[in-house]
Design an enzyme around this catalytic site. Sequence first.
Site, PDB file in Angstrom:
ATOM      1  N   ASN A  38       0.812  -1.215   0.000  1.00  0.00           N
ATOM      2  CA  ASN A  38       0.000   0.000   0.000  1.00  0.00           C
ATOM      3  C   ASN A  38       0.850   1.273   0.000  1.00  0.00           C
ATOM      4  O   ASN A  38       1.678   1.482   0.878  1.00  0.00           O
ATOM      5  CB  ASN A  38      -0.896  -0.034   1.251  1.00  0.00           C
ATOM      6  CG  ASN A  38      -2.058   0.925   1.177  1.00  0.00           C
ATOM      7  OD1 ASN A  38      -2.332   1.513   0.129  1.00  0.00           O
ATOM      8  ND2 ASN A  38      -2.759   1.085   2.289  1.00  0.00           N
ATOM      9  N   HIS A 123     -14.309  -5.166  11.407  1.00  0.00           N
ATOM     10  CA  HIS A 123     -14.068  -3.823  11.947  1.00  0.00           C
ATOM     11  C   HIS A 123     -15.368  -3.091  12.227  1.00  0.00           C
ATOM     12  O   HIS A 123     -16.113  -2.789  11.302  1.00  0.00           O
ATOM     13  CB  HIS A 123     -13.322  -2.973  10.919  1.00  0.00           C
ATOM     14  CG  HIS A 123     -11.907  -3.381  10.708  1.00  0.00           C
ATOM     15  ND1 HIS A 123     -10.959  -2.513  10.251  1.00  0.00           N
ATOM     16  CD2 HIS A 123     -11.270  -4.557  10.874  1.00  0.00           C
ATOM     17  CE1 HIS A 123      -9.797  -3.145  10.137  1.00  0.00           C
ATOM     18  NE2 HIS A 123      -9.962  -4.387  10.512  1.00  0.00           N
ATOM     19  N   ASP A 211      -7.059  -1.673  17.762  1.00  0.00           N
ATOM     20  CA  ASP A 211      -5.786  -1.377  17.100  1.00  0.00           C
ATOM     21  C   ASP A 211      -5.320   0.016  17.527  1.00  0.00           C
ATOM     22  O   ASP A 211      -6.021   1.012  17.290  1.00  0.00           O
ATOM     23  CB  ASP A 211      -6.010  -1.409  15.573  1.00  0.00           C
ATOM     24  CG  ASP A 211      -4.714  -1.363  14.790  1.00  0.00           C
ATOM     25  OD1 ASP A 211      -3.663  -1.083  15.395  1.00  0.00           O
ATOM     26  OD2 ASP A 211      -4.759  -1.608  13.563  1.00  0.00           O
ATOM     27  N   HIS A 213      -2.461   1.300  16.416  1.00  0.00           N
ATOM     28  CA  HIS A 213      -1.691   1.843  15.288  1.00  0.00           C
ATOM     29  C   HIS A 213      -0.329   2.422  15.687  1.00  0.00           C
ATOM     30  O   HIS A 213       0.056   3.487  15.184  1.00  0.00           O
ATOM     31  CB  HIS A 213      -2.508   2.897  14.532  1.00  0.00           C
ATOM     32  CG  HIS A 213      -3.603   2.288  13.704  1.00  0.00           C
ATOM     33  ND1 HIS A 213      -3.360   1.531  12.585  1.00  0.00           N
ATOM     34  CD2 HIS A 213      -4.948   2.299  13.844  1.00  0.00           C
ATOM     35  CE1 HIS A 213      -4.494   1.124  12.067  1.00  0.00           C
ATOM     36  NE2 HIS A 213      -5.484   1.569  12.812  1.00  0.00           N
ATOM     37  N   GLU A 237      -3.749  -4.288  19.677  1.00  0.00           N
ATOM     38  CA  GLU A 237      -2.843  -4.419  18.519  1.00  0.00           C
ATOM     39  C   GLU A 237      -1.929  -3.212  18.372  1.00  0.00           C
ATOM     40  O   GLU A 237      -2.357  -2.073  18.574  1.00  0.00           O
ATOM     41  CB  GLU A 237      -3.718  -4.582  17.271  1.00  0.00           C
ATOM     42  CG  GLU A 237      -2.957  -4.567  15.973  1.00  0.00           C
ATOM     43  CD  GLU A 237      -3.895  -4.580  14.777  1.00  0.00           C
ATOM     44  OE1 GLU A 237      -5.075  -4.963  14.922  1.00  0.00           O
ATOM     45  OE2 GLU A 237      -3.458  -4.194  13.674  1.00  0.00           O
ATOM     46  N   GLU A 263       1.870  -6.500  11.603  1.00  0.00           N
ATOM     47  CA  GLU A 263       1.357  -6.385  10.234  1.00  0.00           C
ATOM     48  C   GLU A 263       2.380  -5.745   9.302  1.00  0.00           C
ATOM     49  O   GLU A 263       2.307  -5.942   8.100  1.00  0.00           O
ATOM     50  CB  GLU A 263       0.028  -5.615  10.204  1.00  0.00           C
ATOM     51  CG  GLU A 263       0.155  -4.152  10.592  1.00  0.00           C
ATOM     52  CD  GLU A 263      -1.177  -3.424  10.595  1.00  0.00           C
ATOM     53  OE1 GLU A 263      -2.168  -3.992  11.067  1.00  0.00           O
ATOM     54  OE2 GLU A 263      -1.213  -2.279  10.107  1.00  0.00           O
ATOM     55  N   ARG A 284       1.074 -10.882  13.760  1.00  0.00           N
ATOM     56  CA  ARG A 284       0.177 -10.422  12.688  1.00  0.00           C
ATOM     57  C   ARG A 284       0.782 -10.445  11.293  1.00  0.00           C
ATOM     58  O   ARG A 284       0.168  -9.985  10.328  1.00  0.00           O
ATOM     59  CB  ARG A 284      -0.299  -8.994  13.010  1.00  0.00           C
ATOM     60  CG  ARG A 284      -1.142  -9.000  14.209  1.00  0.00           C
ATOM     61  CD  ARG A 284      -2.294  -8.085  14.301  1.00  0.00           C
ATOM     62  NE  ARG A 284      -2.592  -7.137  13.276  1.00  0.00           N
ATOM     63  CZ  ARG A 284      -3.542  -7.328  12.351  1.00  0.00           C
ATOM     64  NH1 ARG A 284      -4.234  -8.445  12.321  1.00  0.00           N
ATOM     65  NH2 ARG A 284      -3.795  -6.381  11.473  1.00  0.00           N
ATOM     66  N   HIS A 313      -2.805 -10.190   9.331  1.00  0.00           N
ATOM     67  CA  HIS A 313      -3.309  -8.937   8.762  1.00  0.00           C
ATOM     68  C   HIS A 313      -4.230  -9.277   7.589  1.00  0.00           C
ATOM     69  O   HIS A 313      -3.909 -10.137   6.782  1.00  0.00           O
ATOM     70  CB  HIS A 313      -2.085  -8.147   8.273  1.00  0.00           C
ATOM     71  CG  HIS A 313      -2.357  -6.758   7.824  1.00  0.00           C
ATOM     72  ND1 HIS A 313      -1.473  -6.089   7.002  1.00  0.00           N
ATOM     73  CD2 HIS A 313      -3.365  -5.898   8.083  1.00  0.00           C
ATOM     74  CE1 HIS A 313      -1.944  -4.871   6.771  1.00  0.00           C
ATOM     75  NE2 HIS A 313      -3.079  -4.725   7.417  1.00  0.00           N
ATOM     76  N   ASP A 317      -6.241  -3.463   1.694  1.00  0.00           N
ATOM     77  CA  ASP A 317      -5.148  -3.158   0.763  1.00  0.00           C
ATOM     78  C   ASP A 317      -4.334  -4.423   0.450  1.00  0.00           C
ATOM     79  O   ASP A 317      -3.408  -4.361  -0.356  1.00  0.00           O
ATOM     80  CB  ASP A 317      -4.250  -2.042   1.305  1.00  0.00           C
ATOM     81  CG  ASP A 317      -3.762  -2.294   2.712  1.00  0.00           C
ATOM     82  OD1 ASP A 317      -4.572  -2.198   3.648  1.00  0.00           O
ATOM     83  OD2 ASP A 317      -2.570  -2.597   2.876  1.00  0.00           O
ATOM     84  N   TRP A 403       1.285   6.976  12.615  1.00  0.00           N
ATOM     85  CA  TRP A 403      -0.150   6.868  12.416  1.00  0.00           C
ATOM     86  C   TRP A 403      -0.590   5.443  12.678  1.00  0.00           C
ATOM     87  O   TRP A 403      -1.717   5.098  12.635  1.00  0.00           O
ATOM     88  CB  TRP A 403      -0.606   7.342  11.043  1.00  0.00           C
ATOM     89  CG  TRP A 403       0.009   6.646   9.869  1.00  0.00           C
ATOM     90  CD1 TRP A 403       1.009   7.095   9.072  1.00  0.00           C
ATOM     91  CD2 TRP A 403      -0.367   5.380   9.313  1.00  0.00           C
ATOM     92  NE1 TRP A 403       1.286   6.199   8.087  1.00  0.00           N
ATOM     93  CE2 TRP A 403       0.462   5.134   8.212  1.00  0.00           C
ATOM     94  CE3 TRP A 403      -1.330   4.421   9.660  1.00  0.00           C
ATOM     95  CZ2 TRP A 403       0.384   3.967   7.429  1.00  0.00           C
ATOM     96  CZ3 TRP A 403      -1.406   3.273   8.910  1.00  0.00           C
ATOM     97  CH2 TRP A 403      -0.570   3.038   7.801  1.00  0.00           C
TER      98      TRP A 403
HETATM   99  C1  GCO Z   1      -5.214  -3.201  10.175  1.00  0.00           C
HETATM  100  C2  GCO Z   1      -4.294  -2.178   9.690  1.00  0.00           C
HETATM  101  C3  GCO Z   1      -4.597  -1.507   8.408  1.00  0.00           C
HETATM  102  C4  GCO Z   1      -3.333  -0.857   7.892  1.00  0.00           C
HETATM  103  C5  GCO Z   1      -3.249  -0.838   6.428  1.00  0.00           C
HETATM  104  C6  GCO Z   1      -1.951  -0.217   5.958  1.00  0.00           C
HETATM  105  O1  GCO Z   1      -5.069  -3.574  11.316  1.00  0.00           O
HETATM  106  O2  GCO Z   1      -6.025  -3.652   9.383  1.00  0.00           O
HETATM  107  O3  GCO Z   1      -3.699  -1.416  10.665  1.00  0.00           O
HETATM  108  O4  GCO Z   1      -5.655  -0.620   8.534  1.00  0.00           O
HETATM  109  O5  GCO Z   1      -3.190   0.402   8.413  1.00  0.00           O
HETATM  110  O6  GCO Z   1      -3.385  -2.140   5.976  1.00  0.00           O
HETATM  111  O7  GCO Z   1      -1.771  -0.356   4.618  1.00  0.00           O
HETATM  112 MG    MG Z   2      -3.452  -2.769  12.316  1.00  0.00          MG
END
Ligand code: GCO
Ligand code: MG
Length: 403
Positions: A38, A123, A211, A213, A237, A263, A284, A313, A317, A403
């Site tokens: 991505n 989600h 999550d 992030h 996560e 991920e 992940r 994951h 994307d 992020w």
């Molecule tokens: C999740 C992820 C995604 C990622 C994305 C990045 O847990 O699914 O954090 O939202 O941010 O796949 O390309």
């Molecule tokens: Mg994630």
Amino acid sequence: MSKIRAAKVIVTCPGRNFVTLKIETEDGLYGVGDATLNGRELAVASYLNDHVVPCLIGRDAHRIEDIWQYLYRGAYWRRGPVTMSAIAAVDMALWDIKGKVAGLPLYQLLGGASRDGVMVYCHANGVTIEETIEAARGYMAQGYKAVRLQAGVPGLKSTYGVPKDKKPYEPADADIPTENLWSTEKYMRSLPALFEAGRDKLGWDVHLLHDAHHRLTPIEAGRLGKDLEPFRMFWLEDAVPAENQAAFRLIRQHTTTPLAVGEIFNSIWDCKQLIEEQLIDYIRATVVHAGGITHLRRIAALADLYHVRTGCHGATDLSPITMGAALHFNLSIPNFGIQEHMHHAAVTETVFPHAYSYKDGYMHPGEAPGHGVDIDEKEAAKYPYKRAYLPVNRLEDGTLYNW
Ligand code: GCO
Ligand code: MG
């Protein structure tokens, strides 16, 4: 011997960008692999086109391990998301071909099914707690046994992970990344209320996930994990960035909330310490970004020794090819935990017909030979690549943040 005759890279944007490798053999079979990274899609397309495809022609498609080592060790430059996504695409396509030659679904080649279905989580997103709970209820009505809860943070205009305009996923929607503002203090104050409402309104018979992030420091993550303990989460996560694996020791010292990470990992070396020291509960890493089925099996085998389970994951994307391959992997390994499931847009599904299916909280890869996912090249050609980025995050004083 099944000689590789040709290989090509297909870039398409049905709703979002996907990179696919298609490998053909002299005996008329083909296999497909996902190479989508991505926001950096064309780098992998070039890596494949310019450096990998020429080296594949004439090789025996059955020698999956040998080709994996050839591309990994042979390149001299090891690891990294671009390299490992390219290797993963080759690996997936070769497993697909082997399954087709054998006339068996991939999970049978990986040892057969260890379970009847693959538990998935979806989600539930909302700007407010109420909206998130409402979304979770909708998914539970569809049979989901596990739901990730994300809600907007009061005082922050927009937050990655909480899609705008009630969109079903977090689109990479900008030609140049948009900028969000972040405040850990506001976030940490708001989150326990979300999970309190979750247990209050959704009950205790559903797994709840979240999550973060990578936005916290280890001590903040320890405190958040502790605050969330009463709600018995399935996992928290990506609490902190994970380049420094030892940082997870501090989180572990402070909380029994289960931890998931990985991920963005692309090799076993990204999680070796996390696994060996039992600093996480779920890994992940997934097929496309962690070197394909061949390498992910190695990660899972290591994890199994240390009571770490998988939680691949599965955001939108990653193409349906990765979802298909991951489902075969999940069905076969002993230490499967859970699989992420975000719904691909309908237009994505028209480009990637697949044998996998969802029913009552579980997914199954299907019985088609290989991994069971294909690409319709005519459909794919209708959607040219379009540069698109996820947002970046800044603190309220302007500092660029995770992020
Ligand atoms: C999740 C992820 C995604 C990622 C994305 C990045 O847990 O699914 O954090 O939202 O941010 O796949 O390309
Ligand atoms: Mg994630």
